[in-house]
Design a protein around this motif. Sequence first.
Motif, PDB file in Angstrom:
ATOM      1  N   ALA A   1       0.801  -1.129  -0.080  1.00 40.38           N
ATOM      2  CA  ALA A   1       0.003   0.082   0.044  1.00 40.38           C
ATOM      3  C   ALA A   1       0.842   1.199   0.164  1.00 40.38           C
ATOM      4  O   ALA A   1       0.592   2.277  -0.621  1.00 40.38           O
ATOM      5  CB  ALA A   1      -0.878  -0.328   1.063  1.00 40.38           C
ATOM      6  N   SER A   2       2.066   1.184   0.950  1.00 37.72           N
ATOM      7  CA  SER A   2       3.062   2.531   0.899  1.00 37.72           C
ATOM      8  C   SER A   2       3.621   2.559  -0.437  1.00 37.72           C
ATOM      9  O   SER A   2       3.933   3.851  -0.630  1.00 37.72           O
ATOM     10  CB  SER A   2       3.775   2.213   2.219  1.00 37.72           C
ATOM     11  N   ALA A   3       4.059   1.602  -1.017  1.00 33.40           N
ATOM     12  CA  ALA A   3       4.706   1.602  -2.413  1.00 33.40           C
ATOM     13  C   ALA A   3       3.866   2.302  -3.552  1.00 33.40           C
ATOM     14  O   ALA A   3       4.298   3.151  -4.197  1.00 33.40           O
ATOM     15  CB  ALA A   3       5.386   0.200  -2.424  1.00 33.40           C
ATOM     16  N   GLY A   4       2.609   1.904  -3.513  1.00 28.96           N
ATOM     17  CA  GLY A   4       1.912   2.330  -4.609  1.00 28.96           C
ATOM     18  C   GLY A   4       0.280   2.530  -4.486  1.00 28.96           C
ATOM     19  O   GLY A   4      -0.562   2.847  -5.333  1.00 28.96           O
ATOM     20  N   GLY A   5      -0.023   2.499  -3.079  1.00 27.85           N
ATOM     21  CA  GLY A   5      -1.391   2.688  -2.759  1.00 27.85           C
ATOM     22  C   GLY A   5      -2.062   1.233  -2.701  1.00 27.85           C
ATOM     23  O   GLY A   5      -1.761   0.328  -3.550  1.00 27.85           O
ATOM     24  N   TRP A   6      -3.353   1.176  -1.805  1.00 35.63           N
ATOM     25  CA  TRP A   6      -4.170   0.112  -1.929  1.00 35.63           C
ATOM     26  C   TRP A   6      -4.635  -0.355  -3.229  1.00 35.63           C
ATOM     27  O   TRP A   6      -4.655  -1.566  -3.645  1.00 35.63           O
ATOM     28  CB  TRP A   6      -5.340   0.319  -0.872  1.00 35.63           C
ATOM     29  N   ALA A   7      -4.960   0.641  -3.935  1.00 34.21           N
ATOM     30  CA  ALA A   7      -5.676   0.585  -5.422  1.00 34.21           C
ATOM     31  C   ALA A   7      -4.481  -0.139  -6.100  1.00 34.21           C
ATOM     32  O   ALA A   7      -5.082  -0.953  -7.066  1.00 34.21           O
ATOM     33  CB  ALA A   7      -6.076   1.980  -5.848  1.00 34.21           C
ATOM     34  N   SER A   8      -3.251   0.078  -6.239  1.00 36.47           N
ATOM     35  CA  SER A   8      -2.395  -0.229  -7.109  1.00 36.47           C
ATOM     36  C   SER A   8      -2.059  -1.865  -6.789  1.00 36.47           C
ATOM     37  O   SER A   8      -1.808  -2.671  -7.690  1.00 36.47           O
ATOM     38  CB  SER A   8      -1.202   0.501  -7.261  1.00 36.47           C
ATOM     39  N   TRP A   9      -2.144  -2.040  -5.417  1.00 34.51           N
ATOM     40  CA  TRP A   9      -1.938  -3.551  -4.791  1.00 34.51           C
ATOM     41  C   TRP A   9      -3.112  -4.357  -5.478  1.00 34.51           C
ATOM     42  O   TRP A   9      -3.017  -5.468  -6.032  1.00 34.51           O
ATOM     43  CB  TRP A   9      -1.907  -3.526  -3.543  1.00 34.51           C
ATOM     44  N   ALA A  10      -4.192  -3.770  -5.303  1.00 33.78           N
ATOM     45  CA  ALA A  10      -5.495  -4.409  -5.515  1.00 33.78           C
ATOM     46  C   ALA A  10      -5.299  -4.849  -7.308  1.00 33.78           C
ATOM     47  O   ALA A  10      -5.679  -5.920  -7.697  1.00 33.78           O
ATOM     48  CB  ALA A  10      -6.943  -3.883  -5.294  1.00 33.78           C
ATOM     49  N   GLN A  11      -4.933  -3.891  -7.907  1.00 33.22           N
ATOM     50  CA  GLN A  11      -4.788  -4.000  -9.267  1.00 33.22           C
ATOM     51  C   GLN A  11      -3.853  -4.846  -9.917  1.00 33.22           C
ATOM     52  O   GLN A  11      -4.006  -5.738 -10.745  1.00 33.22           O
ATOM     53  CB  GLN A  11      -4.570  -2.586  -9.949  1.00 33.22           C
ATOM     54  N   ALA A  12      -2.786  -5.046  -9.085  1.00 28.68           N
ATOM     55  CA  ALA A  12      -1.591  -5.915  -9.212  1.00 28.68           C
ATOM     56  C   ALA A  12      -2.084  -7.442  -9.053  1.00 28.68           C
ATOM     57  O   ALA A  12      -1.842  -8.290  -9.881  1.00 28.68           O
ATOM     58  CB  ALA A  12      -0.446  -5.689  -8.754  1.00 28.68           C
ATOM     59  N   ALA A  13      -3.047  -7.631  -8.225  1.00 25.89           N
ATOM     60  CA  ALA A  13      -3.404  -8.792  -7.833  1.00 25.89           C
ATOM     61  C   ALA A  13      -4.494  -9.346  -8.584  1.00 25.89           C
ATOM     62  O   ALA A  13      -4.783 -10.587  -8.890  1.00 25.89           O
ATOM     63  CB  ALA A  13      -3.693  -8.915  -6.229  1.00 25.89           C
ATOM     64  N   ALA A  14      -5.226  -8.563  -9.437  1.00 21.72           N
ATOM     65  CA  ALA A  14      -6.437  -8.737 -10.364  1.00 21.72           C
ATOM     66  C   ALA A  14      -5.838  -9.394 -11.583  1.00 21.72           C
ATOM     67  O   ALA A  14      -4.912  -9.031 -12.044  1.00 21.72           O
ATOM     68  CB  ALA A  14      -7.218  -7.620 -10.474  1.00 21.72           C
ATOM     69  N   PRO A  15      -6.669 -10.547 -11.988  1.00 23.14           N
ATOM     70  CA  PRO A  15      -6.269 -11.176 -13.197  1.00 23.14           C
ATOM     71  C   PRO A  15      -6.330 -10.276 -14.169  1.00 23.14           C
ATOM     72  O   PRO A  15      -7.530  -9.150 -14.131  1.00 23.14           O
ATOM     73  CB  PRO A  15      -7.210 -12.362 -13.099  1.00 23.14           C
ATOM     74  N   LEU A  16      -5.890 -10.279 -15.512  1.00 12.86           N
ATOM     75  CA  LEU A  16      -6.172  -9.768 -16.585  1.00 12.86           C
ATOM     76  C   LEU A  16      -7.493 -10.399 -17.478  1.00 12.86           C
ATOM     77  O   LEU A  16      -7.198 -11.830 -17.710  1.00 12.86           O
ATOM     78  CB  LEU A  16      -4.970  -9.425 -17.816  1.00 12.86           C
ATOM     79  N   THR A  17      -8.415  -9.746 -17.603  1.00  9.97           N
ATOM     80  CA  THR A  17      -9.559 -10.328 -18.358  1.00  9.97           C
ATOM     81  C   THR A  17      -9.598 -10.250 -19.960  1.00  9.97           C
ATOM     82  O   THR A  17      -9.359  -9.219 -20.409  1.00  9.97           O
ATOM     83  CB  THR A  17     -11.011  -9.933 -17.797  1.00  9.97           C
ATOM     84  N   VAL A  18      -9.524 -11.409 -20.437  1.00  8.57           N
ATOM     85  CA  VAL A  18      -9.318 -11.359 -21.973  1.00  8.57           C
ATOM     86  C   VAL A  18     -10.657 -11.790 -22.655  1.00  8.57           C
ATOM     87  O   VAL A  18     -11.115 -13.120 -22.331  1.00  8.57           O
ATOM     88  CB  VAL A  18      -8.274 -12.015 -22.653  1.00  8.57           C
ATOM     89  N   GLY A  19     -11.407 -11.192 -23.788  1.00  8.86           N
ATOM     90  CA  GLY A  19     -12.520 -11.808 -24.336  1.00  8.86           C
ATOM     91  C   GLY A  19     -12.109 -12.346 -25.653  1.00  8.86           C
ATOM     92  O   GLY A  19     -11.400 -11.553 -26.303  1.00  8.86           O
TER      93      GLY A  19
ATOM     94  N   GLN B   1     -19.089  -4.518 -25.770  1.00  6.16           N
ATOM     95  CA  GLN B   1     -19.309  -3.653 -24.804  1.00  6.16           C
ATOM     96  C   GLN B   1     -19.738  -4.308 -23.549  1.00  6.16           C
ATOM     97  O   GLN B   1     -19.383  -3.926 -22.360  1.00  6.16           O
ATOM     98  CB  GLN B   1     -20.350  -2.805 -25.269  1.00  6.16           C
ATOM     99  N   GLY B   2     -20.578  -5.426 -23.712  1.00  4.94           N
ATOM    100  CA  GLY B   2     -20.702  -6.300 -22.324  1.00  4.94           C
ATOM    101  C   GLY B   2     -19.585  -6.872 -21.531  1.00  4.94           C
ATOM    102  O   GLY B   2     -19.435  -6.905 -20.495  1.00  4.94           O
ATOM    103  N   MET B   3     -18.548  -7.351 -22.596  1.00  2.00           N
ATOM    104  CA  MET B   3     -17.395  -8.009 -21.977  1.00  2.00           C
ATOM    105  C   MET B   3     -16.546  -6.776 -21.147  1.00  2.00           C
ATOM    106  O   MET B   3     -15.868  -7.091 -20.200  1.00  2.00           O
ATOM    107  CB  MET B   3     -16.347  -8.505 -22.976  1.00  2.00           C
ATOM    108  N   ILE B   4     -16.556  -5.639 -21.895  1.00  3.04           N
ATOM    109  CA  ILE B   4     -15.870  -4.495 -21.104  1.00  3.04           C
ATOM    110  C   ILE B   4     -16.512  -4.168 -19.765  1.00  3.04           C
ATOM    111  O   ILE B   4     -15.865  -3.910 -18.797  1.00  3.04           O
ATOM    112  CB  ILE B   4     -15.573  -3.309 -22.068  1.00  3.04           C
ATOM    113  N   VAL B   5     -17.689  -3.765 -19.991  1.00  2.00           N
ATOM    114  CA  VAL B   5     -18.450  -3.243 -18.914  1.00  2.00           C
ATOM    115  C   VAL B   5     -18.824  -4.081 -17.908  1.00  2.00           C
ATOM    116  O   VAL B   5     -18.606  -3.819 -16.666  1.00  2.00           O
ATOM    117  CB  VAL B   5     -19.730  -2.350 -19.445  1.00  2.00           C
ATOM    118  N   GLN B   6     -19.502  -5.336 -18.178  1.00  2.00           N
ATOM    119  CA  GLN B   6     -19.853  -6.385 -17.141  1.00  2.00           C
ATOM    120  C   GLN B   6     -18.709  -7.409 -16.825  1.00  2.00           C
ATOM    121  O   GLN B   6     -18.649  -7.662 -15.615  1.00  2.00           O
ATOM    122  CB  GLN B   6     -20.826  -7.394 -17.833  1.00  2.00           C
ATOM    123  N   ASP B   7     -17.897  -7.736 -17.603  1.00  2.00           N
ATOM    124  CA  ASP B   7     -16.819  -8.579 -17.238  1.00  2.00           C
ATOM    125  C   ASP B   7     -15.341  -8.161 -16.844  1.00  2.00           C
ATOM    126  O   ASP B   7     -14.549  -8.886 -16.404  1.00  2.00           O
ATOM    127  CB  ASP B   7     -16.650  -9.942 -18.552  1.00  2.00           C
TER     128      ASP B   7
END
Length: 373
Positions: A23-41, A89-95
Amino acid sequence: MSEEMQWKRRDWIKQVGALGAAASAGGWASWAQAAAPLTVGFIYVGAKDDYGYNQAHAEAAAVVKTWPGIKVVEEENVPETTAVQKTMQGMIVQDGAKLLFPTSFGYFDPHVLAMAGKFPDIRFAHCGGLWTEGKHPKNVGSFFGYIDEAQYLNGVIAGHMSKSKKIGFVAAKPIPQVLRNINAFTLGAQSVHPDITCSVIFTGDWSMPVKEAEATNSLADQGVDVFTMHVDGPKVIVETAAKRGKFVCGYHASQAKLAPQAYLTGAEWNWVTPYKQIVEAAKNGQPHPNFVRGGLKEGFVKSSPYGGMVPEAARKQAESIRAAMMKGTFDIFKGELKDNTGKVVIPKGTVHKQTDVALEGMNYLVAGVIGKV
């Protein structure tokens, strides 16, 4: 406090400390983003099990699913209309998809381009379209493989196996990629017998099972004894040709198990190769690859194993040419080359390498092809 509870408490403190450092290195948001998978449609114009174009993409998407940090969403049977815009649009907005692979040729203009303008932070990797610098947005790219190399090899085998010296090609639409395959198949066969002809029937769309069966029967009636194709699902053509006692070279994926006594070899996609390059760029925050191409050498395409009926002489010639293609010393399209109206389309002394963009605008059929664009 028991010793076990003390260890658990220490582990919990370590985890909190690690989260705090992130969190201190890049904020909680960046940590959560790094942990989240890349969704590919992945979006397919037909069924994922069509023994053809869509199946080849779906088989590669199944490999992508196994990669760490990647989540895959898919939709099949999406027509080349505004329906695909709704799916994207559905894949981008919903998924939450950050990278889309709209795989059908007709998705590109206007549908992918429209969505790319609407979602500038999303990456779009289209199969087969011709991305142009300065004309198309940077968040769009195109990828394709030089499968005409494998179709040329199909032609070599067809040239050896045809007794009538009449081979046939059932095609969907006379777009450059299709014409390139027809011409390569014909030239491959003519490397065995210069006087061989290739009769072509265009059905008008990517999936027209009734017309595909009619075209195959019509060509068989005209004496064609070896077939190939460029339609989304080759199943009907393969099975119809086999019923007529004819040989067939497959396309997109292997159709060998549909007609083991008739299947000579085939031109297959290996979409995992470009997928890997494009997905890794997105995952690592690198620039989106806008123009991705490759052939046998780069592992974008391959050939089906030879059927038992293919003689050694045919295999030997095909493998010799394949080796030259892999070294980059074999050119399919070079002059002097005439079209089937007698016009010189590639002058003497001119060689078109596979990377030559001129080939992506091909609008002719070579001499020896019976048919019209």
